[in-house]
Design an enzyme around this catalytic site. Structure first.
Site, PDB file in Angstrom:
ATOM      1  N   LEU A 331       0.633 -32.292 -31.342  1.00  0.00           N
ATOM      2  CA  LEU A 331      -0.537 -32.962 -31.896  1.00  0.00           C
ATOM      3  C   LEU A 331      -0.261 -34.418 -32.260  1.00  0.00           C
ATOM      4  CD1 LEU A 331      -1.823 -30.175 -34.339  1.00  0.00           C
ATOM      5  CD2 LEU A 331      -2.602 -30.652 -32.009  1.00  0.00           C
ATOM      6  N   GLN A 335       8.234 -41.079 -36.797  1.00  0.00           N
ATOM      7  CA  GLN A 335       9.575 -41.645 -36.675  1.00  0.00           C
ATOM      8  C   GLN A 335      10.647 -40.568 -36.716  1.00  0.00           C
ATOM      9  OE1 GLN A 335      10.402 -44.626 -39.612  1.00  0.00           O
ATOM     10  NE2 GLN A 335      12.434 -45.128 -38.785  1.00  0.00           N
ATOM     11  N   GLY A 337       9.828 -36.952 -36.877  1.00  0.00           N
ATOM     12  CA  GLY A 337       9.411 -35.591 -36.551  1.00  0.00           C
ATOM     13  C   GLY A 337       8.192 -35.546 -35.658  1.00  0.00           C
ATOM     14  N   VAL A 339       4.513 -33.147 -34.823  1.00  0.00           N
ATOM     15  CA  VAL A 339       3.554 -32.183 -35.341  1.00  0.00           C
ATOM     16  C   VAL A 339       3.022 -31.354 -34.180  1.00  0.00           C
ATOM     17  CG1 VAL A 339       1.396 -31.853 -36.584  1.00  0.00           C
ATOM     18  CG2 VAL A 339       2.918 -33.725 -37.224  1.00  0.00           C
ATOM     19  N   LYS A 355       4.859 -29.173 -38.884  1.00  0.00           N
ATOM     20  CA  LYS A 355       5.494 -30.489 -38.914  1.00  0.00           C
ATOM     21  C   LYS A 355       7.000 -30.280 -38.827  1.00  0.00           C
ATOM     22  CE  LYS A 355       5.980 -34.606 -41.850  1.00  0.00           C
ATOM     23  NZ  LYS A 355       5.608 -35.222 -43.157  1.00  0.00           N
ATOM     24  N   ASP A 450       1.580 -44.181 -49.771  1.00  0.00           N
ATOM     25  CA  ASP A 450       1.397 -44.487 -48.352  1.00  0.00           C
ATOM     26  C   ASP A 450      -0.021 -44.120 -47.896  1.00  0.00           C
ATOM     27  OD1 ASP A 450       2.182 -45.506 -45.919  1.00  0.00           O
ATOM     28  OD2 ASP A 450       3.102 -43.644 -45.210  1.00  0.00           O
ATOM     29  N   ASP A 468       0.363 -36.012 -45.618  1.00  0.00           N
ATOM     30  CA  ASP A 468       1.684 -36.658 -45.566  1.00  0.00           C
ATOM     31  C   ASP A 468       2.142 -37.118 -46.948  1.00  0.00           C
ATOM     32  OD1 ASP A 468       4.065 -37.739 -44.862  1.00  0.00           O
ATOM     33  OD2 ASP A 468       3.279 -39.051 -43.287  1.00  0.00           O
TER      34      ASP A 468
END
EC number: 2.7.12.1
Length: 586
Positions: A331, A335, A337, A339, A355, A450, A468
């Site tokens: 999906l 950087q 990992g 998904v 994830k 973030d 996230d």
């Protein structure tokens, strides 16, 4: 042979189930223990951070208000000389007869008198005279001291309560144990200072001491001892001595001396308090340094270690209970990992994604473990992506493992949604949803750090959820690291000293994209090829430009959110209210 093989097979199955059951229970117990200690550690860091933040503010508050109190007292004392004069004059003129009457009825000690009721020597006559004068002065003290004290009892409501509480808090250490005798002097000095100003809970004997020294100093002016035959100490003699003492008082001189004496006492109390507070401040400065070192250890070692233990034990428990999720199509990719969609269901959840993160080193593994801890312990909220569980996949590589976090799967991210043409009404609703999620995170003591287009996911109805939590941490656990996406980072992040308002700043930038209806960079940010140049531009006050079709309400909200000073940025609740007004006026 067949029966023996069947028995061995059943024994193996039984042994597997027993081992599986014990392993599940042990991992659950280990997870419960590590999670409990992590929460205790979190509370401990909150206390330390609060102490480090509040203590300097308390010291500044006490210094400023004590200085104001000192100045006001000196000013009031100077202004009250006329009232002092009137109070003393009234006491001398109005209460002379009652004072003389009391002196007449006083018994003179027999040690000073002979059988004829006369003093034995001139020295004893002097002692008797001073004894009578003292009674006159004591009575006079009682009459005028209450009026003098009442005339300067004006600042109590403004200073007493908060100032006392601040000093008392400063004199208690982190374990809520009283400080040593030297440090406790600040509280005593403050009490003396306030007693001078207000005479708080002071008995008469202490109250009269305000002017007693002054009266003692002018006793030498009362010349009442006569040369010649020693007098008979009767009522008439006592009356004459008392009247002479009262008539000898120079009201204006006495008023000036009383005022000067009060100023001197106030100044002395101020100096004593300042010295004690300086000692107290130095003690706290040393303690803050020690606390910073402890907090650094908790952030860099103890918390990550416990979080890693919690992640490992939970992953093992979920592996035993639910197995490894079946990976579907990819999906997205980041950087560290990837998904994936999860085929079928996992742990009872029909629609979820995986994830998969391969930490390159221990630091990233620890950060991932902390993300797992905060996400797993968050209460459910409709504007935060749900976290379902974790599994550690040891088959990824011979020397590395993949940590698989199973989370709620949504339709698309906000970046894709804007590119595919969300309407203005839908975009405003996304803004309302995002600020609701930020408000919830802040209520849990967490800072996301973030907030950006890619970290906001949309369901099929285009309602938003924040995802996230990789950089999400409690404020007390933030060690000044520079994290986030450059164009969404507040200026103070570059200095490493920031708090929850960085999320409001990032929301302001996100709101610009939502109002603009496009995902391309603002023109103001387009010319920077290096991050350092962009950071320098933001630190100097550079912000996205105002587009022609922006409404004043939307633009004002953006500029308020990305204010340069943290204290000028609104709280999430205030932003939510302004958004509701914008939506209703649309």
């Amino acid at each position: 042979v067949a029966s023996s093989s069947d028995f061995l097979f059943k024994l193996a199955v039984f042994s597997y189930k027993v081992l599986h059951w014990n392993l599940s229970n042990l991992t659950a117990l280990l997870n419960l223990t590590s999670t409990r200690y992590l929460k205790m550690l979190h509370v401990y860091t909150l206390d330390m951070s609060r102490y480090m933040k509040i203590t300097p503010k308390r010291v500044r508050y006490v210094k400023d208000h004590e200085r104001k109190l000192y100045s006001c007292l000196l000013e009031i004392t100077s202004e009250k000389e006329k009232e002092f004069n009137e109070a003393i004059n009234e006491a001398v003129q109005g209460w002379s007869s009652s004072i003389v009457e009391k002196v007449i009825n006083v018994e003179i000690p027999n040690d000073f008198l002979n059988k004829d009721n006369k003093p034995k020597t001139w020295v004893q006559l002097q002692h008797i005279t001073k004894f009578v004068e003292k009674i006159v002065y004591d009575e006079l003290y009682k009459k005028i001291s209450s009026k003098i004290v009442a005339s300067i009892k004006l600042l109590q409501e403004s200073f007493t309560g908060t100032l006392k509480r601040c000093v008392e808090h400063l004199e208690v250490n982190n374990n809520n144990q009283p400080a040593d005798h030297e440090v406790i002097r600040a509280s005593r000095a403050l009490k003396e200072f306030l007693d001078v100003a207000y005479e708080v809970d002071m008995p008469v004997s202490h109250t009269t001491s305000i002017i007693k020294v002054v009266l003692d100093e002018i006793k030498s002016t009362f010349k009442s001892i006569r040369r010649g035959d020693l007098p008979v100490i009767d009522k008439k003699w006592k009356s004459n001595i008392a009247l002479e003492a009262l008539q000898s008082i120079n009201i204006s001189q006495f008023t000036k001396q009383a005022s000067n004496h009060l100023k001197q006492r106030i100044k002395k109390s101020h100096e004593t308090f300042t010295a004690a507070l300086t000692m107290l401040e130095n003690r706290h400065r040393t303690r803050i340094t020690t606390t910073e070192e402890r907090l650094s250890e908790v952030r860099t070692y103890y918390a990550p270690t416990l979080a890693r233990l919690s992640l490992t034990s939970t992953s093992l428990y979920h592996l035993c209970k639910y197995g490894i999720p079946q990976r579907g199509r990819e999906l997205g990719r980041g950087q560290y990992g990837v998904v994936y969609a999860v085929q079928g269901s996992w742990a009872g959840h029909a629609r979820c994604c995986l994830k998969s993160v391969v930490p390159p080193d221990d630091r990233h593994f620890n950060d991932l473990a902390l993300e797992f801890h905060y996400a797993r312990n968050l209460p459910h909220h409709e504007r935060i992506v749900s976290f379902y569980g974790s599994v550690i996949d040891g088959s990824y590589s011979s020397h590395k493992v993949a940590v698989c976090l199973v989370i709620e799967r949504l339709h698309r991210d906000l970046h894709s949604g804007i590119r595919r043409g969300l309407t203005i009404d839908q975009r405003l609703q996304v803004a309302v949803d995002v600020i609701s999620g930020i408000r919830f995170l802040h209520s849990q003591g967490l800072i996301h750090r973030d907030i950006k287009l890619k970290n906001v996911l949309l369901d099929k109805s285009n309602r938003a959820k924040i995802s996230d939590l990789g950089f999400c941490k409690p404020e007390s656990m933030i060690n000044g690291s520079i994290v986030g996406t450059p164009i969404h980072m507040a200026p103070e992040v570059f200095d490493g000293k920031y708090e929850s308002s960085v999320d409001i700043y990032a929301f302001g930038i996100l709101f610009w994209y939502l109002c603009a209806g496009k995902v391309t960079l603002p023109d103001a940010y387009n010319n920077f090829k290096r991050k350092t140049d962009l950071w320098r531009f933001v630190a100097s006050g550079g912000r996205p430009e105002k587009l022609q079709f922006f409404s004043d309400d939307c633009w004002n909200l953006m500029t308020l959110c990305w204010s340069e000073k943290q204290e000028h940025r609104p709280l999430p609740g205030v932003v939510a209210k302004k958004l509701d007004e914008i939506v209703s006026n649309k």
